[in-house]
Motif scaffolding. Structure first.
Motif: not given
Length: 378
Positions: A237-264
């Motif tokens: 939405e912030m990019t006019g419906g197109e999406g960002a030109d570039r993306g960076c993943e700077c978290v890795g395999y121990q990404c968490t969501c509400h206290g649970r690891e969600v690596p993908n």
């Protein structure tokens, strides 16, 4: 010498260890004056790797040269130097191509070596009073006259500043691009700083930690709190419906969501958030196997990844640890010229003896604990 030693899961101690010393003619011996705790150190601290007990930790190191081997030509006693976390030989096929993160000589049987790190060779880390630097002429970055004054800036050349820069290079950032960065830890913040220097038009940083998002905003980025899980849609939405030109993943395999690891989670969110034909750079650590994972696929180093969506959108992904030497000279010169001040993300500067508590606080992701620099000399 005093050193930070890994004793097992969530246990490090500071104790006397045999002094580091010159072992080969190409070695340099450095008295460490600054050494950082990295998010990657936490993988070992938590017992999520095959790190052996009794080893000295620390791959982000800076100090003063106190001795050089007989074959060292360029580096001199008294030089203030910063060492890339990855150890390169300078003469193998990969090092000659600038891919020093994947040296074929320093760690036989594996592409890549590092100080004080699991599976990255036998080299002791620099969270200690002394550090042996192999292939010293190649691995020591000599620092300018303001090295002592700006030490907390220059020590970040060992890893996180070049790694953040590497994330933007892998993603293909060009002036005027919009970029979405997942992770407001030290590397994500350095990716935001790097994107700012490179002329990105809109920098969006996603995290759930309020203090880290505040730092991202201080660096000129738009903070996005992903506590509700809708970050990808908001980026679109912030990019006019197109999406960002570039993306960076700077978290890795121990990404968490509400206290649970969600690596993908971050990878799939980036596929959603980045526009068709956009680029994604992945510098967050993903491992070949993770027996301690909660997810069955992750235990085997695998992800439930939205590859079909990636393919349909024609996106490209580039991955891997930073080849620090490809960037550290130029980034050093940006610091010297006052064009970059990476030290603004440092939250704590502590004596080496406080390392055990610092590891505990940093591992708990306690508010205000963003980046820790240890000072072996006090």
């Amino acid at each position: 010498m005093k050193a930070v030693v890994y004793e097992g899961p969530r246990k490090v101690t500071v104790k006397a260890m045999p002094d580091a010393k010159i072992e080969r003619p190409t070695d340099v011996l450095v008295k460490i004056t600054s050494t950082n705790i990295c998010g990657s150190d936490l993988h070992m601290y938590e017992g999520r790797t095959s790190m052996e007990t009794g080893r000295i930790l620390g791959h982000e190191n800076l100090g003063v040269v106190i001795e050089v081997g007989s074959a060292v030509v360029r580096v001199k006693v008294g030089d203030r130097v910063c060492m890339p976390f990855n150890i390169g030989c300078g003469f193998c096929k990969n090092c000659e191509r600038g891919l020093t993160g994947f040296c074929l000589t320093a760690n036989p049987g594996m592409a890549g070596a590092a100080y004080g790190f699991a599976n990255m060779g036998p080299y002791s880390g620099g969270q200690a009073e002394l550090l042996r630097v192999p292939f010293g002429d190649f691995n020591c970055l000599r620092l300018p006259p303001d090295a002592e004054e700006k030490e907390n800036d220059y020590v970040l050349l060992s890893d996180i500043f070049p790694t953040g820069w590497h994330a933007t290079v892998l993603a293909g950032v060009q002036p005027g691009d919009s970029i979405a960065i997942y992770g407001a830890g030290p590397v994500g913040l350095m990716a935001a700083l790097s994107a700012q220097i490179q002329g990105a038009s809109k920098i969006m940083v996603v995290d759930t930690h309020r203090d880290r998002l505040q730092l991202a905003e201080k660096l000129g980025a738009i903070p996005i709190d992903d506590s509700d899980g809708n970050s990808a849609q908001r980026i679109v939405e912030m990019t006019g419906g197109e999406g960002a030109d570039r993306g960076c993943e700077c978290v890795g395999y121990q990404c968490t969501c509400h206290g649970r690891e969600v690596p993908n989670l971050t990878m799939n969110n980036l596929v959603k958030a980045v526009r068709p034909t956009g680029g994604i750079g992945v510098v967050g650590v993903f491992v070949p196997e993770d027996p301690g994972a909660q997810d069955e696929l992750a235990k085997k180093g695998q992800l439930a990844f939205d590859f079909g969506q990636l393919w349909m959108k024609g996106q490209h992904i580039a991955t891997g640890q930073a080849n620090v030497k490809a960037y550290n000279r130029k980034l050093r010169d940006l610091i010297a010229a006052g064009k970059a001040r990476p030290s603004q993300i440092i939250s704590h500067t502590l004596p080496l003896g406080q390392a055990p508590d610092a590891y505990q606080q940093f591992d708990a992701r306690n508010e205000g604990w963003t980046k820790v620099v240890l000072k072996p000399a006090g």
